[in-house]
Scaffold this active site. Structure first.
Site, short mmCIF file in Angstrom:
data_model
loop_
_atom_site.label_atom_id
_atom_site.label_comp_id
_atom_site.label_asym_id
_atom_site.label_seq_id
_atom_site.Cartn_x
_atom_site.Cartn_y
_atom_site.Cartn_z
CB SER A 39 17.94 -19.04 -18.61
OG SER A 39 17.03 -20.10 -18.79
CG ASP A 151 17.47 -21.19 -15.21
OD1 ASP A 151 18.18 -20.17 -15.26
OD2 ASP A 151 16.37 -21.27 -15.77
#
Length: 255
Positions: A39, A151
């Site tokens: 991320s 994510d």
């Protein structure tokens, strides 16, 4: 000479702290043989592995506004897609390939259909970064290589195991601390904290795989969307690292 690896966690805007940590580590003379990130950590890690200095990366991040970097995704009602982020990455990572990086990089993303973590190490770079950054309930899942990704922090928010066997000394930078106090004032805060708590549950074993973990205090005051407070967040990462790891300390640890 020992191979020193660096692991960068996710954390949204709190990931700016990684840049401050990197600045302090560079000043201490550390250089890395491998980097892994997820991320926000994937963005910082990719820019650093490309050759941008921490100061350069901070300047790039200051150009980012979450409202400028995302656009409505009409196929996923209510969600956003990251066209603006893709354009920004293409500007500062002009050779869109893992093979162009000066330091080997691993990026973690969650394949939502299979429910498992995928570690990208080769091929196109920017799609891997975007796959890793697709926060559920905010961004539309990212379709890439016959997979559908969200994510990477959902299952591995500190991807130490991906490079542990490649490093003699592994250093983790973790910016996703859960505060012990919480005053919910809106639904967004409740959702963000719930996601943060779930993500932190998977970092315990990853921390144990690291020889050292840098976890700056004070980051729990910031939301993952507080990119407007980038300078404060950078300073926390930088000052914490400078104050807690004195010159010569790293040399002894990695010798």
């Amino acid at each position: 000479m020992k191979r020193i690896g660096l692991v960068l966690s996710g954390g949204g805007a709190r990931g700016v702290a990684h840049i401050g940590v990197l600045q302090a580590l560079e000043e201490a003379g550390l250089r890395f043989s491998h980097i892994s990130g997820v991320s926000a950590g994937a963005i910082v890690g990719a820019l650093y592995a490309h050759g941008h200095t921490p100061k350069d990366i901070f300047g790039i991040i200051q150009q980012v506004s979450i409202f400028k970097s995302v656009r409505p995704a009409w196929s996923w009602s209510g969600l956003l897609k990251m066209d603006g982020m893709q354009e920004l990455l293409m500007r500062y990572l002009p050779v869109n390939d893992f093979g162009s990086l000066k330091v080997p990089l691993t990026i973690a993303a969650t394949e939502i259909r299979k429910g498992e973590t995928h570690y990208f190490t080769d091929g196109p770079l920017i799609p891997a970064i975007l796959s890793s950054c697709s926060i559920p309930a905010v961004f539309s899942p990212f379709s890439y290589r016959d997979g559908l990704y969200v994510d990477g922090g959902l299952l591995d928010n500190l991807p130490a195991k991906a490079i542990r066997d490649k490093c003699d000394f592994l250093l983790g930078s973790h910016c996703n601390v859960v505060s012990q106090t919480f005053d919910p004032t809106n639904l967004r805060m409740v959702i963000e904290r719930s996601l943060l708590m779930a993500i932190n549950a998977n970092t315990w074993n990853s921390k144990l795989m690291c020889d050292m973990v840098i976890e700056p205090t004070g980051l729990d005051r910031y939301s993952g969307l507080d990119i407007g407070k980038a300078r404060e967040i950078f300073d926390i990462g930088y000052k914490f690292t400078k104050e807690n790891f004195k010159p010569g300390q790293f040399e002894k640890m990695v010798a």
